[in-house]
Design a protein around this motif. Structure first.
Motif, PDB file in Angstrom:
ATOM      1  N   ILE A  52       0.852  -1.209   0.000  1.00  0.00           N
ATOM      2  CA  ILE A  52       0.000   0.000   0.000  1.00  0.00           C
ATOM      3  C   ILE A  52       0.880   1.248   0.000  1.00  0.00           C
ATOM      4  O   ILE A  52       0.643   2.195  -0.751  1.00  0.00           O
ATOM      5  CB  ILE A  52      -0.956  -0.006   1.224  1.00  0.00           C
ATOM      6  CG1 ILE A  52      -1.997  -1.110   1.071  1.00  0.00           C
ATOM      7  CG2 ILE A  52      -1.630   1.363   1.409  1.00  0.00           C
ATOM      8  CD1 ILE A  52      -2.832  -1.391   2.303  1.00  0.00           C
ATOM      9  N   ILE A  84       2.344   2.508  -3.378  1.00  0.00           N
ATOM     10  CA  ILE A  84       1.470   2.943  -4.485  1.00  0.00           C
ATOM     11  C   ILE A  84       1.371   4.463  -4.515  1.00  0.00           C
ATOM     12  O   ILE A  84       0.873   5.092  -3.583  1.00  0.00           O
ATOM     13  CB  ILE A  84       0.067   2.307  -4.353  1.00  0.00           C
ATOM     14  CG1 ILE A  84       0.174   0.781  -4.398  1.00  0.00           C
ATOM     15  CG2 ILE A  84      -0.853   2.823  -5.469  1.00  0.00           C
ATOM     16  CD1 ILE A  84      -1.102   0.059  -4.007  1.00  0.00           C
ATOM     17  N   VAL A 111      -4.297  -4.918  -4.212  1.00  0.00           N
ATOM     18  CA  VAL A 111      -2.963  -4.699  -3.625  1.00  0.00           C
ATOM     19  C   VAL A 111      -2.247  -6.043  -3.427  1.00  0.00           C
ATOM     20  O   VAL A 111      -1.022  -6.121  -3.489  1.00  0.00           O
ATOM     21  CB  VAL A 111      -3.062  -3.903  -2.299  1.00  0.00           C
ATOM     22  CG1 VAL A 111      -1.676  -3.670  -1.714  1.00  0.00           C
ATOM     23  CG2 VAL A 111      -3.753  -2.561  -2.537  1.00  0.00           C
ATOM     24  N   THR A 113      -3.052  -5.071 -12.582  1.00  0.00           N
ATOM     25  CA  THR A 113      -3.202  -6.033 -11.483  1.00  0.00           C
ATOM     26  C   THR A 113      -3.964  -7.296 -11.865  1.00  0.00           C
ATOM     27  O   THR A 113      -4.081  -8.198 -11.041  1.00  0.00           O
ATOM     28  CB  THR A 113      -3.897  -5.350 -10.290  1.00  0.00           C
ATOM     29  OG1 THR A 113      -5.092  -4.718 -10.750  1.00  0.00           O
ATOM     30  CG2 THR A 113      -2.989  -4.320  -9.651  1.00  0.00           C
TER      31      THR A 113
END
Ligand code: OOG
Ligand code: MG
Length: 261
Positions: free
Chosen positions: A129, A132, A205, A230
């Motif tokens: 996290i 990012i 994530v 992703t």
């Protein structure tokens, strides 16, 4: 059947896959003739991407594949994979693509991340996290170089995870609530597929955690400034001439492209 890939075989397979992509003509699955280990399949992928770099293309994005049950079930494979996207595959938001250069392209909605930190192989969700910088709505266009869009896990890894093209929308800086964003894929304004970012490993994530691991193993760890797709939350849809495609991520934004008629 051969059981391990020497350098010559890796080179030959990369050449065959590259030619299939350049000519837009499908080829037989490698697994019909050779047993490739996952490591050897990534060696073929690296040789394939190196051919693109030799032609002047630049790596700009890493992509994860098979991060949702929908995608694993659609393609019959059950492990995450990583691939490389280059600048030649980039389509601008609201841009268009012509199907002539492709074999049987499909599109799928994905969340993209822009990274602001170099990442080691094993990271926690919190470290991911923290890494990012921004998120964006994206559409990936995949195009398997294999006949009938069918492959084993090693086949699709060797084929650079079916990478063909991608569109990225506007970046937003706050990665809040990213684990529960409603996703829709609209074809000509009609909802074709819907899902949630939760369908991507419970939280996209987690795809970054997995990407950090696979990228480090493959010898090119993720770095600050890298982009990551992703993986699709829904099944992929076959493109037809004249289609308008939009992926919409509630609270994040939309991204669009047109298929030339
Ligand atoms: C392989 C690529 C998978 C994803 O988002 O799951 C992928 C394929 O489906 O051909 O890009
Ligand atoms: Mg994808």
């Amino acid at each position: 059947m051969h059981s391990s890939a020497d350098a010559q075989l890796v080179h030959t397979l990369a050449h065959q896959l590259d030619r299939a992509a350049c000519e837009g003509i499908a080829m037989a699955q490698i697994s019909a003739h050779h047993i490739l280990s996952i490591e050897d399949a990534y060696r073929v992928q690296q040789a394939l991407v190196a051919r693109r770099e030799d032609r002047g293309e630049r790596r700009i994005d890493v992509k994860m594949g098979f991060t949702s049950i929908a995608k694993m079930a659609q393609m019959g494979v059950h492990d995450q994979i990583i691939g490389t996207l280059t600048d030649a595959m980039f389509i601008a938001d609201h841009g268009s693509m012509c199907l002539d250069a492709y074999i049987h392209p499909r599109c799928e909605p994905e969340i993209a991340f822009l990274l602001k930190k170099d990442l080691k192989q094993n990271i926690t969700l919190e470290e991911a996290i923290d890494a990012i910088q921004a998120i964006a709505p994206a559409i990936e266009i995949i195009d398997s170089r294999y006949e009938e869009f069918r492959f084993s896990l090693a086949d699709v890894i060797a084929d650079n995870a079916s990478s063909a093209a991608f569109v990225i929308g506007e970046w937003v800086s706050s990665p809040c609530r990213i684990s529960q964003v409603d996703v829709e894929l609209l074809i000509d304004g009609e909802v074709s597929q819907s899902g949630s970012t939760e369908d991507v490993l419970g939280n996209p994530v987690q795809a970054l955690v997995a990407a950090a691991r696979l990228a480090a193993i493959s010898g090119r760890p993720l770095k600050s400034g890298d982009l990551l797709l992703t993986g699709a939350a829904t099944v992929a849809i076959a493109l037809q001439p004249g289609m308008h495609i939009q992926a919409s991520f509630a609270g994040v934004g939309n991204v669009n492209f047109n298929v030339a008629s």
